[in-house]
Design a protein around this motif. Structure first.
Motif, PDB file in Angstrom:
ATOM      1  N   UNK A 128      50.611 -45.648  16.038  1.00  0.00           N
ATOM      2  CA  UNK A 128      49.511 -46.597  15.868  1.00  0.00           C
ATOM      3  C   UNK A 128      48.183 -46.007  16.339  1.00  0.00           C
ATOM      4  N   UNK A 129      48.221 -45.199  17.393  1.00  0.00           N
ATOM      5  CA  UNK A 129      46.995 -44.508  17.823  1.00  0.00           C
ATOM      6  C   UNK A 129      46.500 -43.598  16.702  1.00  0.00           C
ATOM      7  N   UNK A 130      47.424 -42.870  16.063  1.00  0.00           N
ATOM      8  CA  UNK A 130      47.038 -41.998  14.943  1.00  0.00           C
ATOM      9  C   UNK A 130      46.419 -42.807  13.813  1.00  0.00           C
ATOM     10  N   UNK A 131      46.992 -43.993  13.546  1.00  0.00           N
ATOM     11  CA  UNK A 131      46.437 -44.838  12.480  1.00  0.00           C
ATOM     12  C   UNK A 131      45.035 -45.326  12.840  1.00  0.00           C
ATOM     13  N   UNK A 132      44.847 -45.720  14.092  1.00  0.00           N
ATOM     14  CA  UNK A 132      43.516 -46.173  14.529  1.00  0.00           C
ATOM     15  C   UNK A 132      42.507 -45.036  14.414  1.00  0.00           C
ATOM     16  N   UNK A 133      42.906 -43.829  14.771  1.00  0.00           N
ATOM     17  CA  UNK A 133      42.008 -42.677  14.651  1.00  0.00           C
ATOM     18  C   UNK A 133      41.642 -42.432  13.194  1.00  0.00           C
ATOM     19  N   UNK A 134      42.636 -42.477  12.308  1.00  0.00           N
ATOM     20  CA  UNK A 134      42.357 -42.273  10.880  1.00  0.00           C
ATOM     21  C   UNK A 134      41.420 -43.335  10.333  1.00  0.00           C
ATOM     22  N   UNK A 135      41.541 -44.561  10.827  1.00  0.00           N
ATOM     23  CA  UNK A 135      40.701 -45.658  10.346  1.00  0.00           C
ATOM     24  C   UNK A 135      39.312 -45.676  10.988  1.00  0.00           C
ATOM     25  N   UNK A 136      39.154 -44.940  12.088  1.00  0.00           N
ATOM     26  CA  UNK A 136      37.879 -44.957  12.800  1.00  0.00           C
ATOM     27  C   UNK A 136      36.998 -43.774  12.421  1.00  0.00           C
ATOM     28  N   UNK A 137      37.572 -42.585  12.461  1.00  0.00           N
ATOM     29  CA  UNK A 137      36.782 -41.388  12.154  1.00  0.00           C
ATOM     30  C   UNK A 137      36.683 -41.199  10.652  1.00  0.00           C
ATOM     31  N   UNK A 138      35.709 -40.399  10.231  1.00  0.00           N
ATOM     32  CA  UNK A 138      35.493 -40.149   8.811  1.00  0.00           C
ATOM     33  C   UNK A 138      36.659 -39.358   8.234  1.00  0.00           C
ATOM     34  N   UNK A 139      36.912 -39.529   6.929  1.00  0.00           N
ATOM     35  CA  UNK A 139      38.065 -38.854   6.322  1.00  0.00           C
ATOM     36  C   UNK A 139      37.912 -37.341   6.353  1.00  0.00           C
ATOM     37  N   UNK A 140      36.691 -36.839   6.434  1.00  0.00           N
ATOM     38  CA  UNK A 140      36.505 -35.384   6.453  1.00  0.00           C
ATOM     39  C   UNK A 140      36.390 -34.836   7.872  1.00  0.00           C
ATOM     40  N   UNK A 141      36.462 -35.691   8.905  1.00  0.00           N
ATOM     41  CA  UNK A 141      36.661 -35.200  10.263  1.00  0.00           C
ATOM     42  C   UNK A 141      38.118 -34.755  10.390  1.00  0.00           C
ATOM     43  N   UNK A 142      38.358 -33.731  11.193  1.00  0.00           N
ATOM     44  CA  UNK A 142      39.716 -33.213  11.353  1.00  0.00           C
ATOM     45  C   UNK A 142      40.338 -33.814  12.610  1.00  0.00           C
ATOM     46  N   UNK A 143      41.467 -34.489  12.436  1.00  0.00           N
ATOM     47  CA  UNK A 143      42.132 -35.174  13.539  1.00  0.00           C
ATOM     48  C   UNK A 143      43.457 -34.480  13.823  1.00  0.00           C
TER      49      UNK A 143
ATOM     50  N   UNK B 170      37.630 -40.549   1.053  1.00  0.00           N
ATOM     51  CA  UNK B 170      37.582 -41.994   1.297  1.00  0.00           C
ATOM     52  C   UNK B 170      36.930 -42.254   2.639  1.00  0.00           C
ATOM     53  N   UNK B 171      36.143 -43.319   2.678  1.00  0.00           N
ATOM     54  CA  UNK B 171      35.548 -43.757   3.943  1.00  0.00           C
ATOM     55  C   UNK B 171      35.308 -45.254   3.880  1.00  0.00           C
ATOM     56  N   UNK B 172      35.960 -45.975   4.781  1.00  0.00           N
ATOM     57  CA  UNK B 172      35.812 -47.425   4.876  1.00  0.00           C
ATOM     58  C   UNK B 172      36.011 -48.108   3.528  1.00  0.00           C
TER      59      UNK B 172
END
Length: 358
Positions: A240-255, A44-46
């Motif tokens: 919330x920071x984790x949520x912002x990161x998930x919503x900003x970076x691509x789903x296949x980037x590793x966070x 998923x992405x955006x």
């Protein structure tokens, strides 16, 4: 029976979740009279969802694995475009398509994940010359259950318990597995990666392709947030920071979250400008977000290109130096370590990074 036990051992011998699909595909091809296995995951992405075929195995030889970090999302097939796969995922039920008569070849789709509460989606796609027998379906089901058990166990051990992001331990496996993609181009690369996946204990080569990047993020003045608002509110900020990161970076980037207010991102990207743009988007999204009871919270980011013969701790140390530079020059900033070196901003010898690398 001996061959079945051998594959069960391989399925349960991994520490790396991302190799389980490949090992499952290999077991199905070796143990059953089928022509081809494709294991596809939903990315998923955006708001858009597409298919990524993470592992493909053919009975006549050959195979392919794909590193999600290296894919171009827009080049993948939209989820609705492949209707039989889509129906299998949507209904979480087996779908059988006989494409050349009732007694002829067919494709059997099995949902990779059975729990509708799971955010992960995917299918096992099995190509066979005839209909699968009840005994064959039972064997597939047993291997599938072993896969799911291992996937859930590794998912639990790889995740930060507070945010659900990946933890520090899981970075090493992803970091060094990415190394194998540099060995060769084309099918030979995939076959060597397959061999590494199904041969526990194989020595890893510590060479990393030039387009991998590792960045770290630190929440500015996080200690003050805890002091002023208490531990529970501070934890809510991290969520919330984790949520912002998930919503900003691509789903296949590793966070990742390493503990406290420290996060990290591992990505594959063609150039430094695009990496900087991704971290800048995150910084701006943080700055614009209204954190309940806290208000405005900012963060600093730093990133570095992963170099040949690099290690996770060495790359993290460079990224952390860039973060420290940002915090010492006004906060709420993002810097590339490479760019800071080019500008002569580091006149002293490198220090040991603040990130806990053990």
């Amino acid at each position: 029976m001996a061959k079945l036990i051998e594959h069960l051992i391989k399925l349960t011998d991994h520490r790396d979740r991302d190799l389980l699909e490949l090992t499952l595909a290999k077991a199905l091809i070796d143990l059953l009279p089928i022509d081809r296995v494709v294991i596809a995951r939903v990315l998923s992405e955006e708001g858009s969802k597409r298919w990524l075929e993470v592992a493909t195995m053919d009975a006549r030889g050959g195979g392919k694995v794909v590193d999600p970090l290296r894919v171009e999302f827009q080049e993948l097939s939209p989820i609705e475009e492949l209707k039989d796969r889509f129906n299998c995922v949507r209904e979480r039920q087996r779908v059988v398509v006989a494409w050349a008569g009732e007694e002829g070849p067919r494709i059997t789709y099995i949902p990779l994940f059975l729990d509708s509460r799971n955010d992960d989606d995917g299918v096992i796609e099995i190509h066979s010359g005839t209909i699968l027998t009840g005994e064959q379906l039972q064997a597939i089901g047993e291997l599938h259950r072993v896969f799911l058990n291992m996937y859930n166990l590794l998912a639990y051990s790889d995740r930060d318990p507070l945010t659900g992001l990946l933890n520090r331990k899981s970075l090493d496996d992803t970091f060094y597995r990415a190394v194998l993609e540099e060995l060769d181009e084309g099918q030979s690369t995939h076959l060597k990666l397959l061999e590494a996946a199904v041969t526990p204990g194989q020595e890893r080569r510590h060479r990393v392709p030039p387009n991998y990047w590792l960045g770290t993020v630190t929440v500015d003045d996080f200690g003050k947030i805890g002091d002023q608002h208490g531990h529970l509110i501070a934890e809510e900020v991290l969520l919330l920071v984790a949520r912002i990161m998930n919503n900003t970076f691509r789903t296949y980037d590793r966070i990742y979250r390493f503990g406290g207010e420290q996060f990290a991102v591992l990505m594959h990207c063609p150039d430094e400008t695009l990496v900087l743009a991704a971290f800048e988007r995150f910084r701006v999204n943080m700055e614009k977000f209204n954190f309940p009871q806290v208000g405005r919270v900012t963060a600093c980011g730093g990133f570095t290109r992963i170099s040949p013969d690099d290690s996770p701790s060495a790359a993290l140390e460079r990224a952390e130096r860039a973060v420290d530079f940002a915090q010492n020059h006004g906060k709420n900033k993002v810097f590339s370590h490479i760019d800071l070196v080019r500008k002569g901003c580091f006149g002293d010898a490198p220090r040991v990074g603040a990130v806990d690398v053990f």
